[in-house]
Design a protein around this motif. Structure first.
Motif, PDB file in Angstrom:
ATOM      1  N   ALA A 270       0.842  -1.207   0.000  1.00 41.05           N
ATOM      2  CA  ALA A 270       0.000   0.000   0.000  1.00 41.05           C
ATOM      3  C   ALA A 270       0.870   1.248   0.000  1.00 41.05           C
ATOM      4  O   ALA A 270       0.633   2.185  -0.770  1.00 41.05           O
ATOM      5  CB  ALA A 270      -0.936  -0.007   1.207  1.00 41.05           C
ATOM      6  N   ARG A 271       1.898   1.274   0.827  1.00 41.05           N
ATOM      7  CA  ARG A 271       2.796   2.436   0.873  1.00 41.05           C
ATOM      8  C   ARG A 271       3.561   2.598  -0.444  1.00 41.05           C
ATOM      9  O   ARG A 271       3.730   3.713  -0.938  1.00 41.05           O
ATOM     10  CB  ARG A 271       3.777   2.304   2.028  1.00 41.05           C
ATOM     11  CG  ARG A 271       3.143   2.476   3.375  1.00 41.05           C
ATOM     12  CD  ARG A 271       4.161   2.250   4.499  1.00 41.05           C
ATOM     13  NE  ARG A 271       3.515   1.972   5.742  1.00 41.05           N
ATOM     14  CZ  ARG A 271       2.983   2.895   6.542  1.00 41.05           C
ATOM     15  NH1 ARG A 271       3.039   4.159   6.202  1.00 41.05           N
ATOM     16  NH2 ARG A 271       2.411   2.554   7.674  1.00 41.05           N
TER      17      ARG A 271
ATOM     18  N   TYR B  22       0.651   3.909  -3.023  1.00 42.32           N
ATOM     19  CA  TYR B  22       0.028   5.207  -2.760  1.00 42.32           C
ATOM     20  C   TYR B  22       1.039   6.315  -2.471  1.00 42.32           C
ATOM     21  O   TYR B  22       0.843   7.458  -2.896  1.00 42.32           O
ATOM     22  CB  TYR B  22      -0.991   5.099  -1.622  1.00 42.32           C
ATOM     23  CG  TYR B  22      -2.244   4.396  -2.074  1.00 42.32           C
ATOM     24  CD1 TYR B  22      -3.219   5.078  -2.785  1.00 42.32           C
ATOM     25  CD2 TYR B  22      -2.431   3.037  -1.841  1.00 42.32           C
ATOM     26  CE1 TYR B  22      -4.364   4.441  -3.244  1.00 42.32           C
ATOM     27  CE2 TYR B  22      -3.573   2.381  -2.290  1.00 42.32           C
ATOM     28  CZ  TYR B  22      -4.533   3.092  -2.995  1.00 42.32           C
ATOM     29  OH  TYR B  22      -5.648   2.452  -3.458  1.00 42.32           O
TER      30      TYR B  22
ATOM     31  N   LEU C 156       2.080   6.956  -6.481  1.00 43.63           N
ATOM     32  CA  LEU C 156       1.102   8.016  -6.736  1.00 43.63           C
ATOM     33  C   LEU C 156       1.486   9.352  -6.104  1.00 43.63           C
ATOM     34  O   LEU C 156       0.923  10.386  -6.459  1.00 43.63           O
ATOM     35  CB  LEU C 156      -0.291   7.607  -6.254  1.00 43.63           C
ATOM     36  CG  LEU C 156      -0.960   6.457  -7.013  1.00 43.63           C
ATOM     37  CD1 LEU C 156      -2.364   6.218  -6.463  1.00 43.63           C
ATOM     38  CD2 LEU C 156      -1.003   6.712  -8.505  1.00 43.63           C
TER      39      LEU C 156
ATOM     40  N   PHE D 161       1.235  10.337  -2.830  1.00 42.28           N
ATOM     41  CA  PHE D 161       0.436  10.773  -1.691  1.00 42.28           C
ATOM     42  C   PHE D 161       1.314  10.866  -0.451  1.00 42.28           C
ATOM     43  O   PHE D 161       2.354  10.222  -0.365  1.00 42.28           O
ATOM     44  CB  PHE D 161      -0.709   9.789  -1.421  1.00 42.28           C
ATOM     45  CG  PHE D 161      -1.880   9.921  -2.362  1.00 42.28           C
ATOM     46  CD1 PHE D 161      -3.086  10.432  -1.904  1.00 42.28           C
ATOM     47  CD2 PHE D 161      -1.785   9.532  -3.680  1.00 42.28           C
ATOM     48  CE1 PHE D 161      -4.173  10.551  -2.756  1.00 42.28           C
ATOM     49  CE2 PHE D 161      -2.856   9.642  -4.546  1.00 42.28           C
ATOM     50  CZ  PHE D 161      -4.059  10.162  -4.086  1.00 42.28           C
TER      51      PHE D 161
ATOM     52  N   VAL E 128      -4.262   8.980   3.576  1.00 41.40           N
ATOM     53  CA  VAL E 128      -3.270   9.519   2.651  1.00 41.40           C
ATOM     54  C   VAL E 128      -3.933  10.645   1.870  1.00 41.40           C
ATOM     55  O   VAL E 128      -5.155  10.651   1.681  1.00 41.40           O
ATOM     56  CB  VAL E 128      -2.695   8.442   1.694  1.00 41.40           C
ATOM     57  CG1 VAL E 128      -1.948   7.368   2.465  1.00 41.40           C
ATOM     58  CG2 VAL E 128      -3.787   7.818   0.833  1.00 41.40           C
TER      59      VAL E 128
ATOM     60  N   ARG F  93      -3.259  13.936  -1.314  1.00 38.59           N
ATOM     61  CA  ARG F  93      -2.452  14.650  -2.291  1.00 38.59           C
ATOM     62  C   ARG F  93      -3.354  15.652  -3.004  1.00 38.59           C
ATOM     63  O   ARG F  93      -4.418  15.280  -3.520  1.00 38.59           O
ATOM     64  CB  ARG F  93      -1.845  13.691  -3.313  1.00 38.59           C
ATOM     65  CG  ARG F  93      -1.049  14.459  -4.365  1.00 38.59           C
ATOM     66  CD  ARG F  93      -0.425  13.593  -5.399  1.00 38.59           C
ATOM     67  NE  ARG F  93       0.179  14.484  -6.386  1.00 38.59           N
ATOM     68  CZ  ARG F  93       1.138  14.152  -7.195  1.00 38.59           C
ATOM     69  NH1 ARG F  93       1.638  12.938  -7.150  1.00 38.59           N
ATOM     70  NH2 ARG F  93       1.619  15.013  -8.071  1.00 38.59           N
TER      71      ARG F  93
ATOM     72  N   LEU G  82      -7.843   9.914   0.854  1.00 43.58           N
ATOM     73  CA  LEU G  82      -8.284   8.524   0.827  1.00 43.58           C
ATOM     74  C   LEU G  82      -7.991   7.892   2.182  1.00 43.58           C
ATOM     75  O   LEU G  82      -6.970   8.185   2.803  1.00 43.58           O
ATOM     76  CB  LEU G  82      -7.537   7.736  -0.251  1.00 43.58           C
ATOM     77  CG  LEU G  82      -7.687   8.190  -1.692  1.00 43.58           C
ATOM     78  CD1 LEU G  82      -6.739   7.397  -2.588  1.00 43.58           C
ATOM     79  CD2 LEU G  82      -9.123   8.021  -2.159  1.00 43.58           C
TER      80      LEU G  82
ATOM     81  N   LEU H 299      -7.246   4.228   3.813  1.00 46.41           N
ATOM     82  CA  LEU H 299      -6.826   2.872   3.458  1.00 46.41           C
ATOM     83  C   LEU H 299      -6.978   2.005   4.698  1.00 46.41           C
ATOM     84  O   LEU H 299      -6.466   2.346   5.766  1.00 46.41           O
ATOM     85  CB  LEU H 299      -5.375   2.875   2.969  1.00 46.41           C
ATOM     86  CG  LEU H 299      -5.052   3.854   1.841  1.00 46.41           C
ATOM     87  CD1 LEU H 299      -3.562   3.791   1.499  1.00 46.41           C
ATOM     88  CD2 LEU H 299      -5.901   3.569   0.614  1.00 46.41           C
TER      89      LEU H 299
ATOM     90  N   ASP I 114      -4.699  -0.427  -7.816  1.00 44.45           N
ATOM     91  CA  ASP I 114      -3.756  -0.701  -6.730  1.00 44.45           C
ATOM     92  C   ASP I 114      -3.513  -2.203  -6.598  1.00 44.45           C
ATOM     93  O   ASP I 114      -4.183  -3.008  -7.261  1.00 44.45           O
ATOM     94  CB  ASP I 114      -4.204  -0.027  -5.426  1.00 44.45           C
ATOM     95  CG  ASP I 114      -5.341  -0.721  -4.694  1.00 44.45           C
ATOM     96  OD1 ASP I 114      -5.764  -1.827  -5.094  1.00 44.45           O
ATOM     97  OD2 ASP I 114      -5.810  -0.149  -3.693  1.00 44.45           O
TER      98      ASP I 114
END
Length: 131
Positions: free
Chosen positions: A25-26, A29, A33, A35, A53, A55, A60, A62, A114
């Motif tokens: 995930a880290r 995202y 991406l 974020f 997160v 941006r 979002l 998570l 994702d």
């Protein structure tokens, strides 16, 4: 009294997306991406992660919690300068995702998926499109 006084207003939409692996995930995202992690929460040791997160105005949540969200969800995000964002992502040469921008009747759209099957559609609407 005016109608505005009694009209419900929503101040923010914050989709919750299900995740299964914190490192992935880290990587997706934050590293890909771009974020930032705003905060993280756990109910205790050995509990799933819930984090926010963000941006450029998009927030979002998570969640690793069962029942918070359905894997494979789609979020549609109104975006300005989607082609510039696509170029930024392409320059990262991320192994698992090489998104392009697709012209559609409603605007220019870039879709990313994702590692958990959730899709985000970043769309720059056509100027002739009404809100």
């Amino acid at each position: 009294m005016s109608n505005e006084t009694h009209t419900t207003r929503f101040t923010r939409v914050c989709p919750i997306l299900r995740i299964f692996d914190e490192a992935k995930a880290r990587e997706f995202y934050v590293d890909f991406l771009g974020f930032s992690v705003d905060w993280e929460h756990r109910f205790g040791e050995n509990f799933p992660l819930y984090m926010q997160v963000s941006r450029a105005g998009l927030i979002l949540h998570l969640s690793g919690h069962h029942g918070d969200a359905t894997p494979g969800s789609t979020v549609f995000v109104g975006t300005l300068r989607v082609e510039a964002y696509q170029r930024e992502l392409a320059a990262k040469d991320y192994t698992y995702m090489k998104p392009g921008v697709e012209p559609l009747p409603w605007g220019l759209q870039m879709e990313v998926t994702d590692p958990f099957g959730n899709r985000i559609r970043f769309c720059e609407r056509l100027e002739t499109e009404s809100a």
